[in-house]
Enzyme design. Structure first.
Site: not given
Length: 445
Positions: A212, A365, A419
């Protein structure tokens, strides 16, 4: 991290070989002082009866909306199952016990670029004649340093004369690392801070592992100071530019895989039974709504989940459902307890809740938006190992990965997992990491 996957595929052109400049920064409040306290101090996770009672009071005032019939997790976290999770949280989950679990490994804090950086440092038991190699593990969103608790004993316990001394930092703005006070703290800044952390701990060479955001941060570390990175191991990969070569591969790779360097497993993972667009475009669109919000107005959306523990749990745990396996969306319980325990899942949620860090974690982000970044054009030349898990959000074939990671020592098609590799399949990830490191160590002498 979906942003990184998408923007990287669009932006990678004309790779250059020079390192990314290390630079410097100041993310604390006010102006940078003439000197900074560099002490490394012990830290302990703590709680109180009042903190727990406040959590219970907020949980008890939660309002629920009934789910649509037979909707599973297709609309997000199914509220029927959410009530079961919350009942467990309210009546059976023991946060004081989980705090003790968190504190079973040594925690520390140190000030870097104006921020208190939290990290866990685990040394292996002493064995005569064993090699001990420093290793940094970096988490992502919506995870935390706690993702690595199941893999830590697999890495620190000696095997074949090799053990790791493991450092697990919290990304600034996540968990117990202080949030930046200024705009612009992106993965390059995190990479620089983590290099400074390793230097402060006395390490001049070390291995890195990440998934990630951790995949991007550790890649940036390898681009920034390759002389310090003995090896880079990733379980989330980013690929190459969307040029004509990739366009033709997408159009014809299913029928002529050998022409584009694809293996049979690549074809299976890239195209599946529904084709490339369904698996790699439409699925990403279905799963990237959160990314658009967090990359544009994180403080607005974050306000709600930072004030509602149940809202926070739904927001975070929905990702642990879907990103573990997309097919979990068809299940009323989201498949969460197939790979995780509720104690583990809620412990991760509680790290966000008690630290009040969800908004600052979402801001990461927005800070990473930008197509004109030096790391998008720089290749990685340190020894690299890639573990491709079958249920990862996006599959990147080895032939595409080599366009960015030029010194690829290993590429493994993992038999299962998604993930959150260290959390889901710690044994598989630990074995692949060890094999990669042993290969690098053997080649270097």
């Amino acid at each position: 991290i979906l942003y990184e996957v998408l923007i990287t595929m669009l932006a990678y052109r004309g790779r250059k070989t020079q390192n990314i400049p290390m630079g410097d920064g100041w993310w604390g409040p006010g102006h940078k002082p003439h000197s900074e306290d560099e002490k490394v101090l012990p830290f302990e996770v703590q709680t109180s009866d009042s903190e727990i009672q406040d959590l219970y009071d907020l949980i008890d005032r939660t309002r629920y909306t009934e789910p649509l019939e037979n909707a599973g997790f297709q609309y997000g976290f199914n509220s029927t199952y959410l009530k079961k999770v919350v009942h467990y949280w309210r009546h059976k989950f023991d946060w004081k016990n989980q705090v003790a679990v968190l504190n079973k490994y040594p925690h520390f804090k140190t000030k870097i670029e104006g921020l208190d950086i939290h990290f866990v440092r685990v040394r292996p038991p002493h064995r005569e004649g064993q090699r001990v190699l420093p290793l940094m593990l970096v988490h992502g969103w919506p995870g935390s340093f706690y993702e690595f608790y199941r893999i830590l004993p697999l890495l620190t316990n000696p095997r074949g004369g090799l053990a790791f001394e493991v450092i697990c930092p919290s990304i600034p703005g996540y968990g117990f690392s202080e949030a930046p006070h200024k705009q612009g703290f992106n993965s390059l800044a995190a990479a620089r801070v983590f290099h400074k952390l390793m230097e402060r701990l006395g390490f001049s060479e070390y291995y890195l592992q990440g998934g990630d955001w951790g995949s991007l941060i550790t890649t940036n570390m390898a681009q920034m100071k390759p002389q310090c990175v003995k090896g880079l191991h990733l379980n989330m990969l980013t690929g190459r530019t969307m040029g004509f070569g990739v366009l033709f591969a997408v159009m014809f790779g299913r029928y002529l895989p050998w022409l584009f360097g694809f293996t049979r497993e690549d074809v299976k993972r890239l195209f599946g039974s529904d084709g490339f667009l369904e698996r790699n475009v439409y699925e990403l669109l279905r799963e990237s709504g959160y990314m658009h919000i967090q990359a544009t107005k994180p403080d607005t959306a974050g306000c709600g989940v930072n004030n509602s523990p149940v809202g926070l749990a739904a927001y975070i745990l929905e990702k642990f459902s879907t990103w573990t396996d997309f097919s979990n969306r068809d299940l009323e319980e989201g498949g969460l307890e197939r790979k995780f325990t509720l104690d583990d899942l809620l412990t991760n949620v509680m790290i966000y809740w008690t630290s009040g860090s969800v908004v600052s974690s979402m801001r990461f982000y927005k800070e990473n938006i930008g197509s004109n970044r030096p790391d998008h054009k720089a290749a990685v030349h340190v020894p690299t190992g890639l573990a491709a898990f079958p249920n990862e959000i996006m599959h990147v074939p080895q032939v595409w990965a080599r366009d960015r990671y030029r010194n690829l020592y290993s590429y493994s098609y993992m038999p299962r997992g998604g993930h959150f590799a260290a959390f889901e399949e710690p044994l598989l990830l630990a074995d692949d990491l060890r094999q990669f490191v042993e290969k690098v160590e053997k080649s270097s002498g």
